[in-house]
Write an enzyme that holds these catalytic residues in place. Sequence first.
Site, mmCIF file in Angstrom:
data_model
loop_
_atom_site.group_PDB
_atom_site.id
_atom_site.type_symbol
_atom_site.label_atom_id
_atom_site.label_comp_id
_atom_site.label_asym_id
_atom_site.label_seq_id
_atom_site.Cartn_x
_atom_site.Cartn_y
_atom_site.Cartn_z
ATOM 1 N N HIS A 1 -7.088 39.918 -57.944
ATOM 2 C CA HIS A 1 -6.120 39.283 -57.041
ATOM 3 C C HIS A 1 -6.634 39.424 -55.612
ATOM 4 C CE1 HIS A 1 -2.486 38.306 -54.849
ATOM 5 N NE2 HIS A 1 -1.998 37.803 -55.968
ATOM 6 N N CYS B 1 11.411 34.549 -67.723
ATOM 7 C CA CYS B 1 10.543 34.279 -68.867
ATOM 8 C C CYS B 1 9.545 33.148 -68.612
ATOM 9 C CB CYS B 1 11.377 33.938 -70.102
ATOM 10 S SG CYS B 1 12.879 34.927 -70.288
ATOM 11 N N MET C 1 4.623 41.580 -74.062
ATOM 12 C CA MET C 1 6.039 41.245 -73.866
ATOM 13 C C MET C 1 6.785 42.496 -73.372
ATOM 14 S SD MET C 1 8.584 39.034 -74.424
ATOM 15 C CE MET C 1 10.328 39.037 -74.846
ATOM 16 N N CYS D 1 5.664 33.398 -67.781
ATOM 17 C CA CYS D 1 4.670 33.618 -68.851
ATOM 18 C C CYS D 1 4.742 32.544 -69.937
ATOM 19 C CB CYS D 1 4.908 34.968 -69.527
ATOM 20 S SG CYS D 1 4.455 36.367 -68.520
ATOM 21 N N HIS D 2 5.966 32.162 -70.317
ATOM 22 C CA HIS D 2 6.086 31.272 -71.485
ATOM 23 C C HIS D 2 6.163 29.795 -71.105
ATOM 24 C CE1 HIS D 2 6.511 34.655 -74.230
ATOM 25 N NE2 HIS D 2 7.340 35.198 -73.363
ATOM 26 N N HIS E 1 -5.804 31.367 -59.848
ATOM 27 C CA HIS E 1 -4.671 31.742 -58.993
ATOM 28 C C HIS E 1 -5.062 31.587 -57.526
ATOM 29 C CE1 HIS E 1 -0.723 33.441 -58.328
ATOM 30 N NE2 HIS E 1 -1.238 34.333 -57.512
#
Length: 584
Positions: free
Chosen positions: A407, A84, A125, A87-88, A364
Amino acid sequence: MKTPKAIRATLLMTGAALTLGLAAPMAVAQDKPKDHADGPAAAYEPSMTTLGQIQVEIPGRKPGDPVMTPSEFQKATTIYFERCAGCHGVLRKGATGKALTPDVTRENGFEYLRDFITYGSPAGMPNWGTSGEMTEEEIDMMARYVLLEPPAPPEFGMPEMKASWKVHVAPEDRPAEKMNDWDIDNLFSVTLRDAGQIALIDGASYEIKKVIDTGYAVHISRISASGRYLFVIGRDAKINMIDLWMESPDTVAEIKIGSEARSVETSKMEGWEDKYAIGGSYWPPQYVIMDGDTLEPLRIKSTRGMIFDEETYHPEPRVAAILSSHYNPEFIVNIKETGKIHLVDYSDINSLKITEVDAERFLHDGGLDSTKRYFLTAANARNKVVVMDTKEGDVEAVIDTDGLTPHPGRGANINHPTYGPVWVTSHLGDDTVAVIGTDPEGNPDHAWKMVQQLYAMGGGSLFVKTHPESDNLYVDAPLNPDAEISGSVAVFKVADLAQEEPEFTVLPIVEWAGIAEGQPRVVQGEFNKEGNEIWFSVWNAKDLESAIVVVDDKTLELKTVIKDERLVTPTGKFNVYNTRADVY
Ligand code: DHE
C-alpha cells in the site's frame, strides 16, 4: 523519541499478541494461512457508504425464497453495502471475496451461511458473530438476505451527471489573476473526512485560511497542472472544483459522477494543462472525462468487461488510482477487478482512444518514479507491484514484494546509497517495506527488482513519504492494532540504507500532539513545498480532538502542533506544489 530497540521489542510483542488474538476465538484459526485478512488489511476493505443509503425493493420473489419484510431487506442491503460489498462486490459476484449469488448460496443453505457469518473462515471471512460486530438477529437476517437475488443499485449516466452538475461561477466571471495574497503553492488541502469538508492551511504560518464544504466522507484532493484549481472527491462521488485565485477561494463548479467514488485527476501533459479533469467511480464502475474549467461531463467510459487473465466477465470493476501522464496526453486509470490499466488518450475527446494494458488484478494506489516516466502501482491483494512505462504504454514488470498487501499511497522516491534511484512501498499486512530499483539506464541490474526489504514498526502501514530535499524515509502504521505503533511514525535515514539491516527512529506523534482522549491514529505524511517539514494527521474519532503535527525534517524534532475545533478527523493532506508536480 524512542530507540529502535525499544520499539522492536514492542513489535515482537505485538506480533505475538496478534497471533494469539487470531487463534483465540476458534480452534480452526490455527490453520489460518499467512494471508488471513482478519488483521489491518481487513479493516481496510471498502465500505460502500453512499450505496448503503439507497432505497431498494425485494427483487421478484420466487417459490422457496426465505421470508423477509421490505424493511428487513432494506436494512440488510445497507449492512451488505457497508460491510460486505468491499470484498464480495456490489452485485455479489465476487471480488477479493467469493461470489454470493443465489446459485452459490442456495447450494450451501441457510444454516451453513449463518454459521459462516458467525464464525468466519480461515480464508479471510471475518467472524462477524463471535467478534460481536453483528447480533444473532442481524446474522439470521443476512443469511436470509444472501439467499435472495441481489438488488442492483441505479446506474449513473450522462442525464444523471448533467442533472447534478452546477457551475457556481462561470469561467468568464472568475478573476483573470490571483486575487488573494496566499502562497497557494505552499497551501495544504486537508481532508476532514467525517465532516465532509477540506481545510486550506497555509504551509508557513499553519493558519487555517478556510474550511470548505465538499462531498460526504471526502477522500482525496488533486490540483490542476497550473496550480489554480483544486479538485476534491467525496466517497459519495461528488467532485468540488475550487478556484484558488479567488479573493476567498471557493467552489466554482461541482458534479456527482456516480454513487461511490475515490479518485479524481486533471490533465498535466504540456499543452493540455488544466484542459480536462477525470473522475473514477466504484459504483457504477466507470470513469468520466470532464471539462477542466467547468466540470461539464464530456465522455463516460464503463469499465465492465473481461478479467485480464481468465477472460471471464466482471460486472463491476472499480476504478482505483488515476494518474496523469507527463509523457503523453493520457490518463492512466487503474481498473481494480479486471487487472487492467487503461491509457485514455484525451487528445481528441470526440474520438477517445483507450489502450487496455494487462497488468494484475486488484490494482489500487501508486505513483510515478522520480523521472515521472514509470507508474508503480500496487496490485494489493496479489502482493505485487506493477511497473507501467507511461512513455511507451506497456508494462515493464510485475514485482512480487515479498510482503502482504503493498500500500504505497503514491510511494516514495529516494536515491539509495547502493542501488541509485528507487521507489518504496510499505505493506498493510506486515511490517515489511519493499525497495524497488527504478533506473533502467544507470542501474540496469537493479531496475524493476526488489533490491532491499526493510522492517518498520509493524503491519497496518498505509503511506510512505519522502521529498527530494529530504534525507529521510517516513513510514506510518495507522491500522496497526497497537496504539503505540499506530500513534507513531518510523523514520529511516536514507544513508543508513547502505547497511544490511538499517534501524529506524520512532517519532511518538500522538504523544507530541498531546491528545489524551481516544486512540488517534497517525496517518499520511506530506511535505511542505520546500521539503524541510513533514506534516502528519493525528486522526481521532469525530467527536474527539484531532490535530496535525509538523516535524522538522532535519532534526526530526517537533516543530508545531496545529489544533483547531474545525480540524475534525483530518486524514489526507495535499500540498499544492508537491501534488501538482508529482513530488514524492
Ligand atoms: Fe483511500 C488514496 C481507495 C480507505 C486515505 N484511496 C486512495 C486511492 C484509492 C483509495 C483508490 C487512490 C486515489 C488516486 O490516487 O487516484 N481508500 C480507498 C478504499 O477503497 C478504502 C480502502 C476503503 C474505503 O471505503 O474508502 C480507502 N483511504 C482510506 C482510509 O480509511 C483513509 C486512510 C482515510 C480516509 O480519509 O478515508 C484513506 N486514500 C487516503 C489518502 C489517499 C488515498 C490520504 C491519497 C494518498 C496520496 O498520497 O495520494
